[in-house]
Design a protein around this motif. Sequence first.
Motif, mmCIF file in Angstrom:
data_model
loop_
_atom_site.group_PDB
_atom_site.id
_atom_site.type_symbol
_atom_site.label_atom_id
_atom_site.label_comp_id
_atom_site.label_asym_id
_atom_site.label_seq_id
_atom_site.Cartn_x
_atom_site.Cartn_y
_atom_site.Cartn_z
ATOM 1 N N ALA A 18 0.941 -1.028 -0.076
ATOM 2 C CA ALA A 18 0.254 0.224 0.289
ATOM 3 C C ALA A 18 0.941 0.836 0.032
ATOM 4 O O ALA A 18 0.747 1.856 -0.973
ATOM 5 C CB ALA A 18 -0.741 0.361 1.527
ATOM 6 N N HIS A 19 2.283 1.323 0.772
ATOM 7 C CA HIS A 19 2.289 2.422 0.416
ATOM 8 C C HIS A 19 3.778 2.506 -0.767
ATOM 9 O O HIS A 19 3.652 3.829 -0.720
ATOM 10 C CB HIS A 19 3.438 2.504 1.933
ATOM 11 C CG HIS A 19 3.357 2.233 2.936
ATOM 12 N ND1 HIS A 19 2.831 3.814 4.428
ATOM 13 C CD2 HIS A 19 2.882 2.003 4.628
ATOM 14 C CE1 HIS A 19 2.573 3.636 4.705
ATOM 15 N NE2 HIS A 19 2.423 1.757 5.128
ATOM 16 N N CYS A 20 4.186 1.445 -1.420
ATOM 17 C CA CYS A 20 4.767 1.293 -2.472
ATOM 18 C C CYS A 20 3.590 2.415 -3.558
ATOM 19 O O CYS A 20 3.864 2.734 -4.212
ATOM 20 C CB CYS A 20 5.143 0.009 -2.506
ATOM 21 S SG CYS A 20 6.339 -0.416 -2.089
ATOM 22 N N ALA A 21 2.242 1.743 -3.705
ATOM 23 C CA ALA A 21 1.423 1.758 -4.530
ATOM 24 C C ALA A 21 0.883 3.373 -4.160
ATOM 25 O O ALA A 21 0.862 4.217 -5.207
ATOM 26 C CB ALA A 21 0.675 1.149 -4.137
ATOM 27 N N ALA A 22 1.484 4.499 -3.095
ATOM 28 C CA ALA A 22 0.665 5.347 -2.885
ATOM 29 C C ALA A 22 1.901 6.350 -2.961
ATOM 30 O O ALA A 22 1.930 7.447 -3.866
ATOM 31 C CB ALA A 22 0.188 5.584 -1.250
ATOM 32 N N PHE A 23 3.272 5.691 -2.484
ATOM 33 C CA PHE A 23 4.160 6.627 -3.109
ATOM 34 C C PHE A 23 4.937 6.303 -4.097
ATOM 35 O O PHE A 23 5.027 7.529 -5.333
ATOM 36 C CB PHE A 23 5.818 5.554 -3.117
ATOM 37 C CG PHE A 23 7.406 6.259 -3.542
ATOM 38 C CD1 PHE A 23 7.933 6.974 -2.661
ATOM 39 C CD2 PHE A 23 8.018 5.302 -4.246
ATOM 40 C CE1 PHE A 23 8.291 7.775 -3.044
ATOM 41 C CE2 PHE A 23 9.076 6.086 -4.645
ATOM 42 C CZ PHE A 23 9.729 7.475 -4.118
ATOM 43 N N ALA A 25 2.097 6.804 -6.617
ATOM 44 C CA ALA A 25 1.025 7.666 -7.284
ATOM 45 C C ALA A 25 1.176 9.199 -7.247
ATOM 46 O O ALA A 25 1.355 10.095 -8.022
ATOM 47 C CB ALA A 25 -0.200 7.424 -6.731
ATOM 48 N N ALA A 26 2.194 9.480 -5.596
ATOM 49 C CA ALA A 26 3.072 10.562 -5.538
ATOM 50 C C ALA A 26 3.868 11.354 -5.995
ATOM 51 O O ALA A 26 4.180 12.274 -6.318
ATOM 52 C CB ALA A 26 2.690 10.630 -4.199
ATOM 53 N N ARG A 33 15.464 9.925 -8.852
ATOM 54 C CA ARG A 33 16.396 9.898 -8.029
ATOM 55 C C ARG A 33 16.324 8.658 -7.427
ATOM 56 O O ARG A 33 15.618 8.008 -7.258
ATOM 57 C CB ARG A 33 15.325 10.704 -6.709
ATOM 58 C CG ARG A 33 15.326 12.703 -6.623
ATOM 59 C CD ARG A 33 15.347 13.606 -5.909
ATOM 60 N NE ARG A 33 15.435 13.249 -4.761
ATOM 61 C CZ ARG A 33 14.611 13.317 -3.780
ATOM 62 N NH1 ARG A 33 13.226 14.127 -3.939
ATOM 63 N NH2 ARG A 33 14.232 13.100 -2.721
ATOM 64 N N PRO A 34 17.446 8.308 -5.843
ATOM 65 C CA PRO A 34 17.260 7.499 -5.199
ATOM 66 C C PRO A 34 16.363 6.738 -4.389
ATOM 67 O O PRO A 34 15.485 7.580 -4.292
ATOM 68 C CB PRO A 34 19.067 7.083 -5.073
ATOM 69 C CG PRO A 34 19.708 7.969 -5.293
ATOM 70 C CD PRO A 34 18.746 9.418 -5.505
ATOM 71 N N VAL A 35 15.639 5.710 -4.409
ATOM 72 C CA VAL A 35 15.018 5.423 -4.217
ATOM 73 C C VAL A 35 14.658 5.508 -2.764
ATOM 74 O O VAL A 35 14.049 5.868 -2.140
ATOM 75 C CB VAL A 35 14.897 3.408 -4.208
ATOM 76 C CG1 VAL A 35 15.497 2.549 -4.160
ATOM 77 C CG2 VAL A 35 13.161 3.355 -3.921
ATOM 78 N N ARG A 40 13.069 8.580 1.761
ATOM 79 C CA ARG A 40 13.551 9.151 3.101
ATOM 80 C C ARG A 40 12.707 9.959 3.213
ATOM 81 O O ARG A 40 11.700 10.543 4.056
ATOM 82 C CB ARG A 40 14.909 9.579 3.200
ATOM 83 C CG ARG A 40 14.914 10.260 4.583
ATOM 84 C CD ARG A 40 16.845 9.902 4.822
ATOM 85 N NE ARG A 40 17.212 11.091 3.684
ATOM 86 C CZ ARG A 40 17.957 11.151 2.120
ATOM 87 N NH1 ARG A 40 18.733 10.269 2.585
ATOM 88 N NH2 ARG A 40 18.602 11.886 1.682
ATOM 89 N N ASP A 41 12.510 11.155 2.009
ATOM 90 C CA ASP A 41 11.529 11.936 1.440
ATOM 91 C C ASP A 41 10.066 11.478 1.953
ATOM 92 O O ASP A 41 9.009 12.356 3.280
ATOM 93 C CB ASP A 41 11.166 12.812 0.443
ATOM 94 C CG ASP A 41 13.222 13.353 -0.137
ATOM 95 O OD1 ASP A 41 13.336 13.446 0.826
ATOM 96 O OD2 ASP A 41 12.594 13.495 -0.888
ATOM 97 N N ILE A 42 9.233 10.420 2.274
ATOM 98 C CA ILE A 42 7.764 10.291 2.214
ATOM 99 C C ILE A 42 8.255 9.712 3.628
ATOM 100 O O ILE A 42 6.734 9.847 4.485
ATOM 101 C CB ILE A 42 7.608 9.094 1.155
ATOM 102 C CG1 ILE A 42 7.309 9.677 0.202
ATOM 103 C CG2 ILE A 42 5.645 8.288 1.988
ATOM 104 C CD1 ILE A 42 6.946 8.747 -1.251
ATOM 105 N N LEU A 43 8.703 8.521 3.371
ATOM 106 C CA LEU A 43 8.412 7.648 5.300
ATOM 107 C C LEU A 43 9.512 8.514 5.964
ATOM 108 O O LEU A 43 9.061 8.089 7.378
ATOM 109 C CB LEU A 43 9.414 6.555 5.139
ATOM 110 C CG LEU A 43 8.260 6.056 3.580
ATOM 111 C CD1 LEU A 43 8.837 4.760 3.812
ATOM 112 C CD2 LEU A 43 6.684 5.817 4.284
ATOM 113 N N GLY A 44 10.289 9.351 5.541
ATOM 114 C CA GLY A 44 10.905 9.731 6.979
ATOM 115 C C GLY A 44 12.268 8.850 7.393
ATOM 116 O O GLY A 44 12.221 7.716 6.732
ATOM 117 N N ALA A 45 13.257 9.236 7.964
ATOM 118 C CA ALA A 45 15.150 8.151 7.959
ATOM 119 C C ALA A 45 14.351 7.679 8.705
ATOM 120 O O ALA A 45 14.893 6.137 8.354
ATOM 121 C CB ALA A 45 15.981 9.481 8.355
ATOM 122 N N ASP A 46 13.737 7.386 9.954
ATOM 123 C CA ASP A 46 13.982 6.119 10.956
ATOM 124 C C ASP A 46 13.533 4.938 10.103
ATOM 125 O O ASP A 46 13.384 3.951 10.097
ATOM 126 C CB ASP A 46 13.051 6.109 11.967
ATOM 127 C CG ASP A 46 14.497 7.231 12.764
ATOM 128 O OD1 ASP A 46 15.295 7.587 12.234
ATOM 129 O OD2 ASP A 46 14.010 8.472 13.658
#
Length: 65
Positions: A18-23, A25-26, A33-35, A40-46
Amino acid sequence: MSAAAYSRDSRAVELLLAHCAAFSAASEPHSRRPVFDRLRDILGADLTRMLIFGLTGAQRARRPL
């Protein structure tokens, strides 16, 4: 593997998809840019670090010695 662990793993895979699909689409189609940077931009570094570690750890566990 117990049924509870299997259920937990199935849910984790569903959430990852689901996160990959949202990613997907966005993101812009020509933005390459590198995946890791895009995640990191979408989910955060941690969370990105935990995700990558979890995925690579699962592959190591499945690989025959």
